[in-house]
Design an enzyme around this catalytic site. Sequence first.
Site, mmCIF file in Angstrom:
data_model
loop_
_atom_site.group_PDB
_atom_site.id
_atom_site.type_symbol
_atom_site.label_atom_id
_atom_site.label_comp_id
_atom_site.label_asym_id
_atom_site.label_seq_id
_atom_site.Cartn_x
_atom_site.Cartn_y
_atom_site.Cartn_z
ATOM 1 N N LYS A 1 34.745 -10.429 9.679
ATOM 2 C CA LYS A 1 35.103 -9.045 10.013
ATOM 3 C C LYS A 1 36.238 -8.993 11.024
ATOM 4 O O LYS A 1 37.135 -8.164 10.913
ATOM 5 C CB LYS A 1 33.889 -8.309 10.581
ATOM 6 C CG LYS A 1 32.880 -7.899 9.520
ATOM 7 C CD LYS A 1 31.784 -7.098 10.168
ATOM 8 C CE LYS A 1 30.720 -6.693 9.176
ATOM 9 N NZ LYS A 1 29.565 -6.089 9.838
ATOM 10 N N LYS B 1 31.076 -10.044 -6.013
ATOM 11 C CA LYS B 1 30.229 -9.051 -5.363
ATOM 12 C C LYS B 1 30.516 -7.647 -5.872
ATOM 13 O O LYS B 1 31.677 -7.272 -6.048
ATOM 14 C CB LYS B 1 30.491 -9.113 -3.853
ATOM 15 C CG LYS B 1 29.514 -8.318 -3.047
ATOM 16 C CD LYS B 1 29.783 -8.464 -1.557
ATOM 17 C CE LYS B 1 28.827 -7.580 -0.779
ATOM 18 N NZ LYS B 1 29.138 -7.485 0.617
ATOM 19 N N LYS C 1 31.654 -1.169 -3.171
ATOM 20 C CA LYS C 1 32.327 0.129 -3.293
ATOM 21 C C LYS C 1 33.800 0.031 -2.931
ATOM 22 O O LYS C 1 34.647 0.664 -3.540
ATOM 23 C CB LYS C 1 31.650 1.119 -2.347
ATOM 24 C CG LYS C 1 30.972 2.244 -3.081
ATOM 25 C CD LYS C 1 30.440 3.229 -2.086
ATOM 26 C CE LYS C 1 29.166 3.818 -2.662
ATOM 27 N NZ LYS C 1 28.500 4.701 -1.731
#
Length: 330
Positions: A111, A193, A196
């Site tokens: 991240k 994966k 969205k």
Amino acid sequence: MPRIFSGIQPSGELHIGNYLGAVKNWVALQHEHESFFCIVNYHAITIPFAPEDLRRRTREMAVGLLASGLDSTKAAVFVQSDVPEHTELGWIFNTITPLGELERQVQFKEKSAKQEQVMAGILNYPVLQAADILLYLADTVPVGEDQVQHLELSRVIARNWNARFSPDAPYFPEPQPRLTPTRRIAGLDGQAKMSKSIGNTIGLLETPEQVWDKLRPAVTDPARQRKTDAGDPDKCPVIYQLHKAFSPPDTVAEVETKCRGAGWGCMDCKKALHANMMDELTPIRTRAEELMAKPAHVDELLADGARRARVVARGTIDTVRARMGLDAAQ
Ligand code: SF4
């Protein structure tokens, strides 16, 4: 009765990857465990967000969870910020967690690599996650494989706190992972994966027509160029996996035979899948529409879930404060 805790990001409408990878499992587990299911909006604010959008996504997630079958009479379904004890315990745990443990977390590295300026919340995310779980003294946590490292850190934190403040009889349990039976569902484009942000998902509440429009072009075994080409379901990353999740065993066996023997085309296979998916998803969509028409009722269910969660959370915090000498003013 064993106790479980699990959290989910307020990402708006659930997609079938979330549903199969987590929520469907929770629906089954709520019957055998004292269950706490939390929409983790304090985690969601560790990356850029718009307040109005966060509010909408939180509500949509609540509707999706309840429509999927989480039963508010069996499980506490609630929003994290409605139970402030999460952040209170999170702060306490920050004081006993070595920095090196946090910097080693794979998700922190991933991240933080994507952001120009890294906020402390991203680093401390797994500490709050440990607080989420340990606040309820949960011994079992249903997780996907990517969360196992965070859970290991929760055990380290429980051990550290117990060693310092409860050396004779450990107060916090060391929570164990319970891996969800459905492995990660690949995206419709064959990517590893369903996500969205990549746009390769099927929304849980999409209509039959919308679902078909997404299934039709989904990738299949590249060896099957023509209907007469033999295929291999294990090389069909999406459709075969979805059959295993939604279709009865005899249909899954039929897929195996007819794919390998070129007994049907991929469109036939997808049509069979679509029918089975809609058998399961249509009642969920109907329930979601009913809930969306009664927002005050959804608010009541969430408030009731938070009230029940706070009874347990308060008890834990009272004990923690007392053991740490933080109750002097009481
Ligand atoms: S027949 Fe079914 S399982 Fe085989 S490649 Fe086509 S869609 Fe995939």
